[in-house]
Scaffold this active site. Structure first.
Site, PDB file in Angstrom:
ATOM      1  CE  LYS A  32     -37.025  26.485 -14.959  1.00 41.28           C
ATOM      2  NZ  LYS A  32     -35.726  26.112 -16.328  1.00 41.28           N
TER       3      LYS A  32
ATOM      4  CG  ASP B   7     -27.806  26.056 -21.606  1.00 41.81           C
ATOM      5  OD1 ASP B   7     -28.300  25.821 -19.977  1.00 41.81           O
ATOM      6  OD2 ASP B   7     -28.898  26.662 -21.951  1.00 41.81           O
TER       7      ASP B   7
ATOM      8  CE  LYS C 196     -30.663  29.579 -18.246  1.00 40.63           C
ATOM      9  NZ  LYS C 196     -30.138  27.867 -18.689  1.00 40.63           N
TER      10      LYS C 196
ATOM     11  CE  LYS D  24     -33.074  26.113 -21.829  1.00 39.18           C
ATOM     12  NZ  LYS D  24     -31.747  25.257 -20.254  1.00 39.18           N
TER      13      LYS D  24
END
Length: 558
Positions: A438, A339, A388, A514
Site C-alpha cells: 500500500k 478497524d 472506511k 482506528k
C-alpha cells in the site's frame, strides 16, 4: 475446516530440500518462550497464589469546576481498587471470519512458521520467522531502575501470563472455498520460499467453513469469490449455524476459550432504525425476521456473544449497532473494535498530536492511499469506502478538541458540529498492480506564528497484511487476558464486596484500532500515546505497580 494443532517439531519443513539445510536457526526474541512468572512484584500491594495475582491500585484523578473568567478549581481524587487475575493461561482458539483472505492466510502462515521455526531465503539473507510489529511480543515496558540507576525494560508480554501466539488453535470461515494453501498463494503476500515450506501445513486445514454472504453489504465485485456460503436467506438459521461452528470447534479441540475475529471484507454501514437494531430485543427479533439491516458481521457478533466468546471487529463498518452493545452488556460477553490501525492512521494520530501539543495549528490534513489487494478491490465500491472514510476521519477529533486555544469549541462556533476542526479528507484508490504493498501520502498544512504556514508531506509504503497480522494477534491475546481480570472498588459510593468482570466493551484495545469502541456515554480517545499509556498503566495496576513514572524525580533533585 480442520484446525491445525500440529506440535512444533523444530524442522524447517516436512518436505526435504537443499534449501532447508542452513535453516537450523535460533528462535527470534519476539517468538521466544519465557517463564510465566518472569516478573514478580515484591510489595504490600501484590499477593501471588497458585490461582491468582491480586493487587491493590489507587486510581488517581481530579474533579474540575470551570468558573467564569477561565478559572479552574481542582479537587484531587483517589479511588482504591483491587484487581484479581487468573494465572492459568487457557487453551485458546482463534476463529477468523475471512480466514482465506490476505490477513487470514498471512496470520495462519506466520503462526505456523514460528511454531515450526521455519526460516526462508529472501533476496539477500535467510530470514527468521518472528512477531515483529506486535505490541505485546516486540515492544518493552520500563519497570524501574537497577542498582546502578539505569532504566530496566522488559517485554510487555511478560507483565502478566498471556497466550503465546504459537499456541493458538486456528480455524475460521470464508465466503471463498479455496483451500488455505491455495488462498495463501492467491494473496501473494509472503515470500515464495516461505510459501513453499509452510504450504503443506496450511493444506491440513482444507477449505474454510462456509460463511455468511449478503450481497447488499459488500461490493458486487466480490460475488465471483462467494462460492462457500451458507444457503438460504434465513438469518436466524445462519446465526444458529455460526453458534454451532463455535461450539463444535471448542469441543473438538478441548478449548477453554474461543476468540472470534472479523477480518473479512468491509461492509457498508447499517442504518440505525428504532425497533430494528437499537435494543438487544429488537436486533434479535430482526435476525429472526431476516431484516435487511442486519449485516453478516452483526450476525457473527451476536453468535459470539450468545456463546460467551469475545468478538473483535477488525473492519470499519458499524457492526456494533446499539442493540449488539446492549446484548453484550446483558450477557457480560466481551466485544472490541473497530478497524485495524496499522499504517497511515497510526502515524496520523502521532503527528497530529505532536503538532497540536507543540502549539501548531493544523488547518488541513489530506490523505491519499492506493493498494491492489482484495481489500482495495472491495473498497473501490462507494458504500464500502464510506465505512472506511468514517473510521479514518475521526482519528484527530479528541486531539483537536483538547486545545481550545487553537480551535474554537462547539459553543464558540455554532456552525460546526464538532467545533472548529481541520479540513480532513481521505481518498482510497484500487491499483491492482501494487498488490498488498500500500502507498499512503499525507499532507499536513498548518498555521504557525504570525500567520505563517508550514507544510509536512509524508510518503509511506508498507505491506498491508504484514502490518495488520501482528495487530490481530495483539487484539486476540489481550482480549483473552482481559477475560481473566476482575476488579472490585474498595471505597466510595460504588464499593463492591465481590469481584466482577470488566465492562464488556474492551476499550483497552484502542491502541490497535482506528475507531475505538468505548463504553456507552464515555469519550473516545484517539491519541496513540494516551492509548498506550492507558494499556501500560492497566497492566501494571494488575501487578500492583503505579503507572508511567516519566517524571524521573530522582534526576531532578539533589
Amino acid at each position: 475446516m480442520a484446525p491445525n494443532t500440529t506440535p512444533s517439531s523444530g524442522n524447517a519443513s516436512p518436505i526435504a530440500s537443499v534449501l532447508d539445510a542452513p535453516f537450523a536457526s535460533a528462535v527470534h526474541p519476539t517468538a521466544a518462550r519465557r517463564p510465566q512468572d518472569a516478573i514478580t512484584v515484591q510489595g504490600e500491594n501484590t499477593v501471588y497464589t497458585d490461582e491468582y495475582i491480586t493487587s491493590k491500585f489507587n486510581n488517581r484523578g481530579a474533579d474540575v469546576v470551570v468558573q467564569e473568567g477561565a478559572r479552574y478549581v481542582i479537587k484531587p481524587t483517589v479511588t482504591p481498587f483491587e484487581f484479581r487475575t487468573k494465572r492459568k493461561v487457557p487453551k485458546t482458539g482463534l476463529m477468523l471470519v475471512g480466514i482465506g483472505g490476505n490477513n487470514g492466510t498471512t496470520l495462519v502462515a506466520t503462526i505456523l512458521a514460528n511454531r515450526h521455526n521455519i526460516a526462508w531465503h529472501n533476496k539477500s539473507v535467510v530470514q527468521q520467522p518472528n512477531y515483529i510489529g506486535s505490541l505485546l511480543r516486540a515492544s518493552t515496558i520500563r519497570l524501574g531502575l537497577d542498582a546502578n540507576g539505569k532504566d530496566v525494560y522488559a517485554p510487555l508480554s511478560d507483565l502478566l501470563p498471556m497466550v503465546h501466539p504459537n499456541d493458538l488453535v486456528l480455524s475460521g470461515w470464508d465466503i471463498s472455498g479455496v483451500p488455505l494453501d491455495a488462498a495463501m498463494k492467491r494473496a501473494a503476500v509472503l515470500e515464495w520460499d516461505l510459501q513453499r515450506q509452510v504450504a503443506p501445513y496450511l493444506k491440513e486445514f482444507g477449505a474454510p467453513l462456509p460463511s455468511i454472504y449478503y450481497p447488499d453489504y459488500i461490493a458486487s465485485n466480490q460475488e465471483q469469490r462467494a462460492d462457500n456460503v451458507l444457503p438460504g436467506t434465513d438469518k436466524w438459521a445462519h446465526l444458529e449455524k455460526i453458534r454451532k461452528d463455535i461450539r463444535d470447534f471448542k469441543a473438538s479441540n478441548d478449548l477453554d476459550q474461543v476468540i472470534v475475529f472479523w477480518t473479512a471484507n468491509t461492509e457498508r454501514y447499517s442504518e440505525i432504525i428504532p425497533g430494528v437494531n437499537d435494543t438487544a430485543d429488537a436486533v434479535l427479533a430482526s435476525i429472526k425476521a431476516s431484516h435487511d439491516e442486519v449485516a453478516p458481521s452483526t450476525v457473527f457478533a451476536i453468535a459470539s456473544i450468545l456463546e460467551g466468546s469475545p468478538f473483535i471487529n477488525g473492519a470499519p463498518q458499524n457492526t456494533f449497532v446499539p442493540g449488539v452493545i446492549q446484548l453484550a452488556e446483558q450477557r457480560k460477553s466481551f466485544i472490541g473494535g473497530d478497524d485495524l490501525k496499522s499504517g497511515q492512521t497510526k502515524l496520523k494520530s502521532v503527528l497530529a498530536e505532536f503538532l497540536v501539543n507543540a502549539g501548531i495549528k493544523p488547518l488541513s490534513i489530506a490523505s491519499y492511499n492506493h493498494l491492489g489487494n482484495n481489500d482495495g478491490h472491495n473498497l473501490s465500491s462507494q458504500r464500502q469506502f464510506r465505512s472506511k472514510e468514517i473510521s479514518k476521519s475521526s482519528v484527530v477529533d479528541d486531539m483537536v478538541a483538547a486545545n481550545h486555544l487553537l480551535y474554537k469549541t462547539k459553543a464558540e462556533d455554532a456552525k460546526e458540529i464538532k467545533g472548529e476542526h481541520p479540513d480532513h479528507i481521505v481518498v482510497i484508490k484500487y491499483v491492482p498492480a501494487v498488490g498488498d504493498s500500500k502507498r499512503a501520502i499525507d499532507e499536513y498544512y498548518s498555521e504557525i506564528m504570525g500567520g505563517g504556514r508550514s507544510t509536512i508531506n509524508i510518503f509511506n509504503e508498507c505491506e498491508d497484511s504484514l502490518l495488520a497480522t501482528p495487530l490481530i494477534l495483539d487484539l486476540t491475546i489481550l482480549a483473552e487476558l482481559l477475560t481473566r481480570v476482575q476488579y472490585r472498588q474498595l471505597a466510595g459510593p460504588a464499593t463492591q464486596a465481590e469481584f466482577q468482570p470488566l465492562h464488556p466493551v474492551l476499550s483497552l484495545l484502542s491502541y490497535m484500532l482506528k475507531a475505538p469502541l468505548v463504553k456507552p456515554g464515555t469519550d473516545v480517545v484517539n491519541s496513540l500515546s494516551r492509548q498506550r499509556n492507558a494499556l501500560e498503566t492497566f497492566l501494571k495496576a494488575c501487578i500492583g505497580l503505579e503507572g508511567s513514572s516519566d517524571l524521573l524525580l530522582e534526576t531532578r533533585i539533589w
